[in-house]
Write a protein that holds these residues in place. Structure first.
Motif, PDB file in Angstrom:
ATOM      1  N   GLY A 169       0.823  -1.202   0.000  1.00 44.03           N
ATOM      2  CA  GLY A 169       0.000   0.000   0.000  1.00 44.03           C
ATOM      3  C   GLY A 169       0.860   1.256   0.000  1.00 44.03           C
ATOM      4  N   ILE A 170       0.294   2.341  -0.552  1.00 47.39           N
ATOM      5  CA  ILE A 170       1.006   3.616  -0.572  1.00 47.39           C
ATOM      6  C   ILE A 170       0.095   4.703  -0.008  1.00 47.39           C
ATOM      7  N   GLY A 171       0.626   5.456   0.948  1.00 51.81           N
ATOM      8  CA  GLY A 171      -0.125   6.584   1.492  1.00 51.81           C
ATOM      9  C   GLY A 171       0.804   7.770   1.670  1.00 51.81           C
ATOM     10  N   HIS A 172       0.299   8.849   2.267  1.00 53.98           N
ATOM     11  CA  HIS A 172       1.126  10.043   2.456  1.00 53.98           C
ATOM     12  C   HIS A 172       0.982  10.600   3.859  1.00 53.98           C
ATOM     13  N   ILE A 173       2.070  11.113   4.383  1.00 54.93           N
ATOM     14  CA  ILE A 173       2.013  11.937   5.590  1.00 54.93           C
ATOM     15  C   ILE A 173       2.648  13.267   5.199  1.00 54.93           C
ATOM     16  N   ASP A 174       1.822  14.299   5.125  1.00 55.03           N
ATOM     17  CA  ASP A 174       2.350  15.625   4.798  1.00 55.03           C
ATOM     18  C   ASP A 174       3.196  15.650   3.522  1.00 55.03           C
ATOM     19  N   GLY A 175       2.733  14.987   2.495  1.00 56.94           N
ATOM     20  CA  GLY A 175       3.483  15.015   1.233  1.00 56.94           C
ATOM     21  C   GLY A 175       4.575  13.967   1.142  1.00 56.94           C
ATOM     22  N   MET A 176       4.941  13.360   2.255  1.00 54.10           N
ATOM     23  CA  MET A 176       5.948  12.281   2.237  1.00 54.10           C
ATOM     24  C   MET A 176       5.249  10.970   1.843  1.00 54.10           C
ATOM     25  N   THR A 177       5.805  10.274   0.831  1.00 55.91           N
ATOM     26  CA  THR A 177       5.206   9.012   0.386  1.00 55.91           C
ATOM     27  C   THR A 177       5.627   7.889   1.327  1.00 55.91           C
ATOM     28  N   VAL A 178       4.652   7.120   1.775  1.00 60.30           N
ATOM     29  CA  VAL A 178       4.938   6.021   2.711  1.00 60.30           C
ATOM     30  C   VAL A 178       4.460   4.697   2.115  1.00 60.30           C
ATOM     31  N   PHE A 179       5.372   3.740   2.063  1.00 56.21           N
ATOM     32  CA  PHE A 179       5.032   2.399   1.563  1.00 56.21           C
ATOM     33  C   PHE A 179       4.731   1.493   2.744  1.00 56.21           C
ATOM     34  N   VAL A 180       3.594   0.832   2.699  1.00 56.87           N
ATOM     35  CA  VAL A 180       3.199  -0.010   3.831  1.00 56.87           C
ATOM     36  C   VAL A 180       2.764  -1.391   3.347  1.00 56.87           C
ATOM     37  N   LYS A 181       3.605  -2.373   3.604  1.00 54.99           N
ATOM     38  CA  LYS A 181       3.300  -3.765   3.298  1.00 54.99           C
ATOM     39  C   LYS A 181       2.023  -4.179   4.030  1.00 54.99           C
ATOM     40  N   ASP A 182       1.292  -5.109   3.478  1.00 49.86           N
ATOM     41  CA  ASP A 182       0.095  -5.685   4.122  1.00 49.86           C
ATOM     42  C   ASP A 182      -1.095  -4.738   4.184  1.00 49.86           C
ATOM     43  N   THR A 183      -1.020  -3.605   3.496  1.00 48.07           N
ATOM     44  CA  THR A 183      -2.200  -2.740   3.465  1.00 48.07           C
ATOM     45  C   THR A 183      -2.788  -2.722   2.060  1.00 48.07           C
ATOM     46  N   VAL A 184      -4.029  -2.252   1.987  1.00 51.87           N
ATOM     47  CA  VAL A 184      -4.778  -2.267   0.734  1.00 51.87           C
ATOM     48  C   VAL A 184      -5.300  -0.863   0.461  1.00 51.87           C
ATOM     49  N   MET A 185      -5.355  -0.514  -0.809  1.00 55.20           N
ATOM     50  CA  MET A 185      -5.951   0.753  -1.212  1.00 55.20           C
ATOM     51  C   MET A 185      -7.326   0.894  -0.546  1.00 55.20           C
ATOM     52  N   GLY A 186      -7.533   1.997   0.144  1.00 55.41           N
ATOM     53  CA  GLY A 186      -8.814   2.198   0.822  1.00 55.41           C
ATOM     54  C   GLY A 186      -8.744   1.963   2.328  1.00 55.41           C
ATOM     55  N   ASP A 187      -7.668   1.338   2.804  1.00 55.54           N
ATOM     56  CA  ASP A 187      -7.488   1.157   4.250  1.00 55.54           C
ATOM     57  C   ASP A 187      -7.214   2.500   4.919  1.00 55.54           C
ATOM     58  N   VAL A 188      -7.757   2.688   6.122  1.00 53.57           N
ATOM     59  CA  VAL A 188      -7.244   3.733   7.012  1.00 53.57           C
ATOM     60  C   VAL A 188      -6.548   2.971   8.128  1.00 53.57           C
ATOM     61  N   ALA A 189      -5.270   3.284   8.370  1.00 58.88           N
ATOM     62  CA  ALA A 189      -4.490   2.442   9.268  1.00 58.88           C
ATOM     63  C   ALA A 189      -3.532   3.239  10.136  1.00 58.88           C
ATOM     64  N   ILE A 190      -3.231   2.675  11.296  1.00 53.58           N
ATOM     65  CA  ILE A 190      -2.151   3.204  12.126  1.00 53.58           C
ATOM     66  C   ILE A 190      -0.872   2.511  11.647  1.00 53.58           C
ATOM     67  N   VAL A 191       0.109   3.330  11.278  1.00 53.53           N
ATOM     68  CA  VAL A 191       1.318   2.818  10.660  1.00 53.53           C
ATOM     69  C   VAL A 191       2.532   3.311  11.434  1.00 53.53           C
ATOM     70  N   ARG A 192       3.453   2.390  11.745  1.00 56.03           N
ATOM     71  CA  ARG A 192       4.695   2.795  12.414  1.00 56.03           C
ATOM     72  C   ARG A 192       5.791   2.985  11.372  1.00 56.03           C
ATOM     73  N   ILE A 193       6.449   4.124  11.407  1.00 53.81           N
ATOM     74  CA  ILE A 193       7.529   4.396  10.454  1.00 53.81           C
ATOM     75  C   ILE A 193       8.753   3.578  10.856  1.00 53.81           C
ATOM     76  N   ILE A 194       9.182   2.653   9.968  1.00 53.80           N
ATOM     77  CA  ILE A 194      10.318   1.803  10.323  1.00 53.80           C
ATOM     78  C   ILE A 194      11.586   2.177   9.556  1.00 53.80           C
ATOM     79  N   LYS A 195      11.425   2.952   8.489  1.00 51.46           N
ATOM     80  CA  LYS A 195      12.595   3.374   7.732  1.00 51.46           C
ATOM     81  C   LYS A 195      12.272   4.719   7.099  1.00 51.46           C
TER      82      LYS A 195
END
Ligand code: SAH
Length: 459
Positions: free
Chosen positions: A22-48
């Motif tokens: 999955g791909i989302g954004h925090i303030d314009g920063m692109t974040v890649f998140v394994k195990d997520t799906v387009m349309g998810d709203v999720a709590i994500v921990r930044i690991i890298k």
């Protein structure tokens, strides 16, 4: 807002990346998140955290996407085998179709690729248990228990699995037998870090048309103690045709060594794609999804539109699967492939099917084909060219030569839409235009896409 590593953020997944993440954004920063799906709203921990992109781990789903489904396999998240089992199959197909369209647009410079593309992607009716080949690593966990299963994504930790959702169902029975055998005789298992221990892998191949089964036990030694006992339980399994050991004493990531010894039955199994018959030995390359391979080759054949008097080149021909398919409808087929063993298989498969109008060459396509072209004579021109390169795409020298061979049609079979689009652009500069594109799902639940494109000369 400053993004901080190891902090949690709530984000909405807007898109899906190259490997199905999955791909989302925090303030314009692109974040890649394994195990997520387009349309998810999720709590994500930044690991890298990098300059303009970040990688996150899914911690909690706030609102699950409507495209989310429960994976068939309870190990789907840990296991590196599948990346998209938690995405509905329909959405997977749409994602793959869009991936191809995007590449054709952005990299290939094609304005409206959608108008050329068959819709939707060709998917499977039942996208499970489709693989005819499985390679299970064998090892032990910290407590000394036998583990047989799959490597976790990115690492070589073995995820113990009793049942795999994409492998042939008969695999489970075979793994059970081997597991019991290793426990009964306390056979040592291979340790990648020390290079010690005997049992490394179980390779299983199944002929989906013939139901023939091959089990190949990969060992770090030249003998498997008490193997008669294992053989006597494996032969009870329906369809068992070949049981062998493969000797791999190298400290390497490669699964198979060069030497096989047959313990019971034949050295090979037989299978069909369409009406073409193949002998498959432990070391030979063979397409892993035979049902969709038939769909793919039928599409390539229909794009080739053979009438019977054509000279056809099959570049990157492997064991000649496409070549033999085409030979039945063409005057003559030439195949080229870099792996000598594959060409030997191709020649044997031609014989096996009584196909006499096919010639195969060993070598780099970008070296062999220009040489034949320069010499002139048979094989120096083509009515139809089929290309099926590895992921890195075609060599520029080869593209240049095949344009000179002046084919009416080029059928490009590709396992990477980005390099397909790049090569289409190059061919476009020489006057070839894309007419049709089909997306065929060969690797259900992974991010991989297989595409067939037809190009012809501009009028
Ligand atoms: N067409 C075959 C295999 C395609 S996979 C099938 O459908 O089964 C791509 C093949 O290209 C592999 O068999 C690989 O060994 C071969 N290959 C890779 N680089 C090559 C090169 N430079 N020249 C010829 N073959 C190459």
């Amino acid at each position: 807002m400053d993004i901080v590593k190891n902090n949690d953020y709530e984000i909405t997944i807007e898109d899906m990346g190259n490997d199905g993440e999955g791909i989302g954004h925090i303030d314009g920063m692109t974040v890649f998140v394994k195990d997520t799906v387009m349309g998810d709203v999720a709590i994500v921990r930044i690991i890298k955290l990098k300059k303009s992109i970040a990688y996150g781990r899914l911690m909690k789903l706030v609102t699950p996407s409507p495209y989310r489904v429960k994976p068939l396999c309870d190990k789907a998240r840990q296991c590196g085998g599948c990346q998209m089992q938690h995405v509905s199959y329909e959405k997977q197909l749409e994602y793959k179709w869009n991936k191809v369209a995007n590449c054709l647009k952005r990299i290939g410079g094609i304005e409206n690729p959608e108008t050329l593309m068959e819709y939707p992607a060709y998917g499977m009716e039942k996208p499970y248990h489709y693989r005819n080949k499985a390679q299970f690593p064998v090892g032990r966990d910290k407590n000394g228990n036998v583990v047989i299963g799959f490597y976790a994504g990115r690492t070589h930790a073995i995820i113990d699995t009793d049942s795999c959702a994409i492998g042939a169902e008969i695999n489970d029975e075979i793994v059970k037998c081997v597991r019991a055998f290793i426990k009964k005789y306390n056979i040592s298992t291979y340790d990648e870090t020390t290079g010690k221990g005997l049992f490394r892998h179980i390779l299983i191949r199944v002929g989906f048309v013939t139901n023939e089964v091959m089990v190949c036990l990969v060992i770090n030694g030249d003998k498997l103690p008490h193997c008669d006992d294992l053989v006597s339980s494996l032969v009870q399994i329906s369809g068992m045709t070949s049981i062998c050991i493969n000797i791999n004493q190298e400290k390497t990531n490669r699964i198979l060594g060069d030497k096989c010894v047959t313990l019971w039955g034949q050295d090979y199994i037989t299978d069909y794609i369409g009406n073409v018959k193949y002998h498959i030995s432990p070391l030979s390359f063979y397409q892993v999804n035979p049902v969709q391979t038939k769909v793919l080759y039928d599409k390539a054949l229909s794009y080739a539109d053979l009438k019977g008097d054509e000279v056809v080149w099959d570049m990157y021909c492997g064991i000649g699967t496409i070549s033999l398919f085409l030979a039945q409808k063409a005057k003559h087929v030439y195949g080229v492939e870099i792996v000598p063993q594959a060409i030997e298989d191709a020649k044997n498969n031609a014989k096996l099917n009584g196909i006499e109008n096919a010639d195969f060459y060993v070598g780099k396509a970008e070296e062999v084909v220009p040489e034949i072209y320069k010499k002139g004579g048979a094989g120096s021109y083509a009515d139809v060219v089929v290309i099926d390169p590895p992921r890195k795409g075609c060599d520029a020298v080869l593209l240049d030569t095949l344009v000179k061979m002046n084919p009416k049609r080029i059928v490009y079979v590709s396992c990477d839409p980005a390099t397909l689009a790049r090569d289409i652009k190059i061919l476009g500069e020489s006057g070839y235009v894309v007419r049709k594109v089909a997306v065929v799902d060969q690797f259900c639940h992974s991010g991989h896409v297989e595409t067939v494109a037809l190009l012809t000369r501009k009028p």
